[in-house]
Design a protein around this motif. Structure first.
Motif, PDB file in Angstrom:
ATOM      1  N   LYS A   1     -47.891 -90.589  45.880  1.00  0.00           N
ATOM      2  CA  LYS A   1     -49.255 -90.720  46.375  1.00  0.00           C
ATOM      3  C   LYS A   1     -49.898 -89.396  46.764  1.00  0.00           C
ATOM      4  N   ILE A   2     -49.171 -88.307  46.666  1.00  0.00           N
ATOM      5  CA  ILE A   2     -49.760 -87.001  46.976  1.00  0.00           C
ATOM      6  C   ILE A   2     -49.626 -86.098  45.767  1.00  0.00           C
ATOM      7  N   SER A   3     -50.491 -85.118  45.687  1.00  0.00           N
ATOM      8  CA  SER A   3     -50.457 -84.244  44.523  1.00  0.00           C
ATOM      9  C   SER A   3     -49.785 -82.906  44.812  1.00  0.00           C
TER      10      SER A   3
ATOM     11  N   ASP B   1     -34.073 -87.611  44.167  1.00  0.00           N
ATOM     12  CA  ASP B   1     -33.988 -88.914  43.500  1.00  0.00           C
ATOM     13  C   ASP B   1     -35.347 -89.602  43.332  1.00  0.00           C
ATOM     14  N   VAL B   2     -36.437 -88.816  43.342  1.00  0.00           N
ATOM     15  CA  VAL B   2     -37.750 -89.425  43.121  1.00  0.00           C
ATOM     16  C   VAL B   2     -37.854 -89.873  41.662  1.00  0.00           C
ATOM     17  N   PRO B   3     -38.620 -90.926  41.398  1.00  0.00           N
ATOM     18  CA  PRO B   3     -38.697 -91.471  40.040  1.00  0.00           C
ATOM     19  C   PRO B   3     -39.685 -90.748  39.122  1.00  0.00           C
ATOM     20  N   PHE B   4     -40.071 -89.515  39.485  1.00  0.00           N
ATOM     21  CA  PHE B   4     -41.026 -88.774  38.662  1.00  0.00           C
ATOM     22  C   PHE B   4     -40.644 -87.291  38.667  1.00  0.00           C
TER      23      PHE B   4
END
Length: 162
Positions: A4-6, A20-23
């Motif tokens: 949700k943040i850039s 482990d973030v999905p992106f």
């Protein structure tokens, strides 16, 4: 982790929270106005002279600073190991990282000349603690940006601003 943040400002240590973030994500140097100095966070190991298990503690410290352990730090974290050879192993196919790694991970090589300790920047531990407190108040929405900047300016210059 919800995407949700850039952009965020963090340290190499802080990157470990994103393993482990999905992106995919990338890193870049901080923008600078007058100086590109970068606060360098350092981890140190010490053995107390009064330790009842001084020899065991010394063995642990020796293991943690060994080349093998430093390579483990490099492979399993997004922290920069103290041992230069271990830090540079990121391109060795025999020692691939076990997690996502930004393509610009080795940016630290380009900015290493800008690294400074808080003491080099004239900041004491007490001042850093008070700065962190001011920033936490702002991040929690307790103060607004103007108040935060005013308080930080006063804290850093030692003079009332107004």
């Amino acid at each position: 982790q919800q995407g949700k943040i850039s952009m965020i400002m963090t340290t190499y240590f802080g990157l470990n929270f994103f393993h482990d973030v999905p992106f995919p994500f990338e890193i870049a140097p901080l923008p600078a106005l007058k100086s590109a100095h970068t606060l360098n966070l350092v981890v140190g190991l010490a053995v107390s002279a009064n330790s009842p298990m001084k020899e065991a503690a010394k063995l642990l410290v020796s293991e943690l600073v060994s080349p093998d352990y430093q390579i483990i730090i490099r492979r399993k974290t997004l922290s920069i190991p103290a041992l230069k050879k271990a830090a540079e192993r990121s391109t060795d196919p025999e020692y691939p990282p076990v997690h996502y790694e930004p393509s610009r991970f080795s940016l630290y090589r380009e900015i290493i000349r800008t690294f400074r300790l808080h003491s080099d920047m004239g900041l004491t531990g007490d001042v850093l603690k008070r700065m962190r407190g001011e920033l936490k108040l702002y991040w929690a929405g307790v103060t607004d940006l103007e108040t935060c900047c005013h308080n930080l300016d006063e804290l850093l210059t030692g003079e009332p601003v107004g």
